[in-house]
Design an enzyme around this catalytic site. Structure first.
Site, PDB file in Angstrom:
ATOM      1  N   ASP A  28      -1.610  -1.626  -1.547  1.00 49.49           N
ATOM      2  CA  ASP A  28      -1.718  -0.175  -1.600  1.00 49.49           C
ATOM      3  C   ASP A  28      -1.626   0.337  -3.040  1.00 49.49           C
ATOM      4  O   ASP A  28      -0.779  -0.120  -3.810  1.00 49.49           O
ATOM      5  CB  ASP A  28      -0.560   0.408  -0.770  1.00 49.49           C
ATOM      6  CG  ASP A  28      -0.685   1.894  -0.536  1.00 49.49           C
ATOM      7  OD1 ASP A  28      -1.685   2.310   0.072  1.00 49.49           O
ATOM      8  OD2 ASP A  28       0.209   2.647  -0.962  1.00 49.49           O
ATOM      9  N   GLU A  71      -6.552  -2.059  -2.939  1.00 54.32           N
ATOM     10  CA  GLU A  71      -6.907  -0.680  -2.618  1.00 54.32           C
ATOM     11  C   GLU A  71      -6.746   0.086  -3.922  1.00 54.32           C
ATOM     12  O   GLU A  71      -5.639   0.407  -4.345  1.00 54.32           O
ATOM     13  CB  GLU A  71      -5.982  -0.104  -1.540  1.00 54.32           C
ATOM     14  CG  GLU A  71      -6.498   1.229  -0.989  1.00 54.32           C
ATOM     15  CD  GLU A  71      -5.658   2.451  -1.357  1.00 54.32           C
ATOM     16  OE1 GLU A  71      -6.008   3.551  -0.915  1.00 54.32           O
ATOM     17  OE2 GLU A  71      -4.674   2.345  -2.082  1.00 54.32           O
TER      18      GLU A  71
HETATM   19  O1  ISL Z   1      -4.530   8.509  -6.203  1.00 59.31           O
HETATM   20  C1  ISL Z   1      -5.600   8.354  -5.706  1.00 59.31           C
HETATM   21  C2  ISL Z   1      -6.852   8.347  -6.523  1.00 59.31           C
HETATM   22  O2  ISL Z   1      -6.760   7.619  -7.715  1.00 59.31           O
HETATM   23  C3  ISL Z   1      -5.670   8.195  -4.257  1.00 59.31           C
HETATM   24  O3  ISL Z   1      -6.948   8.222  -3.803  1.00 59.31           O
HETATM   25  C4  ISL Z   1      -4.875   6.959  -3.807  1.00 59.31           C
HETATM   26  O4  ISL Z   1      -5.250   5.814  -4.447  1.00 59.31           O
HETATM   27  C5  ISL Z   1      -4.982   6.706  -2.349  1.00 59.31           C
HETATM   28  O5  ISL Z   1      -4.841   7.871  -1.687  1.00 59.31           O
HETATM   29  C6  ISL Z   1      -3.882   5.771  -1.936  1.00 59.31           C
HETATM   30  O6  ISL Z   1      -3.777   5.737  -0.535  1.00 59.31           O
HETATM   31  C7  ISL Z   1      -2.842   4.830  -0.054  1.00 59.31           C
HETATM   32  O7  ISL Z   1      -1.536   5.139  -0.517  1.00 59.31           O
HETATM   33  C8  ISL Z   1      -0.982   6.372  -0.085  1.00 59.31           C
HETATM   34  C9  ISL Z   1      -1.062   6.524   1.426  1.00 59.31           C
HETATM   35  O8  ISL Z   1      -0.731   7.827   1.796  1.00 59.31           O
HETATM   36  C10 ISL Z   1      -2.452   6.197   1.942  1.00 59.31           C
HETATM   37  O9  ISL Z   1      -2.481   6.278   3.337  1.00 59.31           O
HETATM   38  C11 ISL Z   1      -2.813   4.828   1.451  1.00 59.31           C
HETATM   39  O10 ISL Z   1      -4.031   4.361   1.944  1.00 59.31           O
HETATM   40  C12 ISL Z   1       0.437   6.383  -0.547  1.00 59.31           C
HETATM   41  O11 ISL Z   1       1.078   5.199  -0.194  1.00 59.31           O
END
Ligand code: ISL
Length: 598
Positions: free
Chosen positions: A234, A310
């Site tokens: 994540d 991710e």
């Molecule tokens: O910060 C961003 C862009 O650079 C976001 O798009 C981020 O990377 C993304 O939203 C991360 O998502 C993940 O982590 C979050 C969580 O709420 C999401 O469900 C998860 O997929 C925080 O842990």
């Protein structure tokens, strides 16, 4: 009608060449994302659980996927649906027990499904013992140095240390004593601030601290020992922050990534290798060393486990740095996900994806939906396609459901015909749309409250999925409980309502995945099909030929134009995303994709 141009370039233009030996499972796997809260609820309390998942895994085996990835099921106060972990080595009682996790993993393996779990290393929950200890120990303590605590700015430290904004809205800093729901004595009154790129209940870990590094490696080991086949990492681009935490006036929001670069006159990153205005909290060079050491942890373990990034990083060239041969195995291709429904734009992102990944020897991945974005069956039915809004509410412009589904099926057939690994988000195999009419008081995504409702948030793609048309909660739970309400029309999307029904989206996906597996399309080479000449180089057709030695060539063609197109001579239709037209059934209508062989 657009017809085949004969004045074509004689040479097919290569997109990707499969290299011998690069046949590992993760280079071509179809990976199904399970969102545990909303997949299947065995206990009947309205929240999905691990026993529910284990009991429904045969659906996924029959669907024909190779692996599952589960969003977090660890102990967590669930302020961000489990992405706020309070104990990385335990299962949240809402989802079950560690024994249930073992049984779920064993059942998946019995069915020949790999299991990928989610690891959240950027932040913990504020209820994690480390954060509670940090609060109690006070400024300057080793306990505080596991997180990012700073004095405030302003004469009395009354302003946040810098101007960073949370991706969920509002400041990325919370002052210790100012937290409204502080559980009393554990909360210090020293007035320091802590950083949280997401909700205030998700304090960011300090990755400069060796103890943090050692702890997360030990967590990897813990789950490897329980038999998992990989980790989805994540916010993989967020762990390391630029030293000095310089101000940055751009905005990074959910779903959209960096949607507003900072105005030119403001400070951005000045680090070598980054673009001016590069966010100082994302995609810093230091993250790569972490993934190199994790790769070594995995390589020291028997079997072949993987790391998936991710990381909302653009351009694709930067993303490919996460999948260099000694780092992660895969990265989600969000550039593909956010591309508008436009053949030239999609052709560009497809070509670039192969180019940058082939450069580092990594597989390209494809993804259209997940738990953070508007489902593609709805996103592609909006007047403006592309990344889409962060959630849709009752007062917002509504998607055209029929158009959305037609395009979604075409997009999925395109994606699943391309070499590489592909992701499917639970319910997408049912053609499930976004819930676009959730009442505001049912919404749980913190982005809704943190933006005062300006962003509806991600609940609409997280609604429990329908299994049985006539059962309570459509078979999601035995009692009819469901943590988010399901729209009534979803009975028509239920698994049992689509099983055995010719032309249903579920049977379509089953056929697609069966053929993809039989023909090993994920490990093919690919090139643009030249027959279409201008239509496929400048126009509205995407036409890729997927080839491999010892099997027939497969043409993967999608027509995004307003005019039907004729299938080139010599190709026989194998499968199409919607009805073909023309007397001979060789005409591809608008917003339709086809696989053909010769
Ligand atoms: O910060 C961003 C862009 O650079 C976001 O798009 C981020 O990377 C993304 O939203 C991360 O998502 C993940 O982590 C979050 C969580 O709420 C999401 O469900 C998860 O997929 C925080 O842990």
């Amino acid at each position: 009608m657009n017809s085949v141009s004969t004045a074509t370039s004689p040479r097919q233009q290569t997109l990707h060449v499969h290299r011998p030996g690069q046949d590992q499972w993760w280079r071509h796997a179809v990976i199904y994302q399970i969102y545990p809260r909303s997949f299947a609820d065995a206990r009947g309390d309205g929240v999905g659980d691990l026993r529910g998942i284990a009991s429904r895994l045969d659906h996924l085996a029959a669907l024909g996927v190779d692996a599952v990835w589960l969003s977090p099921f660890y102990r967590s106060p669930q302020r961000d649906a489990g992405y706020d972990v309070s104990d990385y080595r335990d299962v949240d009682p809402r989802f079950g027990t560690l024994e249930d996790a073992d049984a779920m993993i064993a059942r998946a393996h019995e069915l020949d499904l790999k299991v990928i779990v989610d690891l959240v290393p950027n932040h913990t929950s504020d209820q994690h013992v480390w954060f509670q200890q940090a609060l109690a120990a006070g400024p300057g303590s080793p306990e505080r140095s596991r997180y990012i605590f700073r004095e405030g700015s302003g004469e009395l430290g009354e302003d946040p240390p810098n101007n960073w904004q949370s991706s969920f809205g509002g400041s990325a800093w919370t002052r210790v004593k100012a937290r409204p729901d502080a559980p009393g004595s554990a909360w210090a009154e020293d007035g320091q601030w802590y950083l949280h790129l997401f909700d205030s209940s998700q304090p960011d870990l300090n990755w400069e601290n060796p103890e943090v590094r050692a702890e997360l490696e030990s967590v990897l080991q813990f789950w490897l020992d329980r038999g998992v086949d990989g980790f989805r990492i994540d916010v993989a681009h967020g762990l390391v922050k630029e030293p000095g935490l310089p101000d940055w006036s751009g905005s990074v929001s959910m779903v959209t990534g960096v949607d507003e670069p900072p105005p030119e006159e403001t400070q951005g990153s000045t680090l070598p290798g980054t673009l001016p205005g590069h966010p100082p909290m994302y995609d810093q060079e230091g993250v790569h060393e972490i993934y190199r050491s994790w790769r070594r942890v995995l390589e020291n373990h028997p079997g072949e486990q993987i790391l998936v990034a991710e990381a909302w990083v653009e351009p694709l060239e930067r993303l490919a740095r996460y999948v260099r041969s000694d780092e992660m195995n895969q990265a989600f291709n969000f550039s593909f996900l956010v591309t508008p429904w436009s053949a030239p734009r999609l052709r560009t992102v497809i070509a670039e994806s192969y180019e940058v990944n082939d450069e580092v020897g990594a597989p390209t991945t494809w993804v259209l939906s997940n738990h953070d974005v508007v489902r593609h069956a709805s996103r592609l039915g909006l007047a403006e396609t592309g990344k889409g809004p962060n959630g849709i509410g009752i007062g917002d412009p509504q998607p055209d459901a029929e158009l959305g589904l037609r395009r979604a099926r075409a997009a999925s057939l395109l994606m699943l015909g391309l070499p590489g690994s592909a992701y499917i988000y639970q319910g997408e195999e049912l053609g499930l749309p976004e819930h676009t009419a959730l009442p505001d008081d049912a919404r749980e995504d913190p982005t809704f409250a943190r933006t005062d409702g300006a962003e509806k948030g991600r609940d609409g793609c997280r609604v429990p999925i329908p299994w049985e048309a006539d059962a309570p909660a459509f078979g999601f739970s035995p009692t009819g409980e469901s943590w988010l309400p399901q729209p009534e029309e979803w009975s028509a999307y239920a698994v049992d309502a689509q099983t055995g029904v010719q032309g249903s989206t579920l049977e379509f996906y089953r056929t697609v995945l069966r053929l993809r597996r039989e023909l090993v399309l994920g490990l093919g080479s690919s090139q643009w099909e030249p027959t279409f000449g201008d239509l496929a180089s400048d126009g509205d057709v995407i036409a890729v030929v997927n080839t491999a030695e010892g099997r027939e060539d497969v043409l993967v063609l999608a027509n995004l134009g307003s005019e039907p197109v004729q299938l080139p001579d010599g190709w026989q239709v194998k499968l199409s995303s919607g009805p073909m037209s023309g007397d001979d059934g060789r005409t591809v209508p608008t917003d339709t994709a086809v696989w053909a062989t010769r």
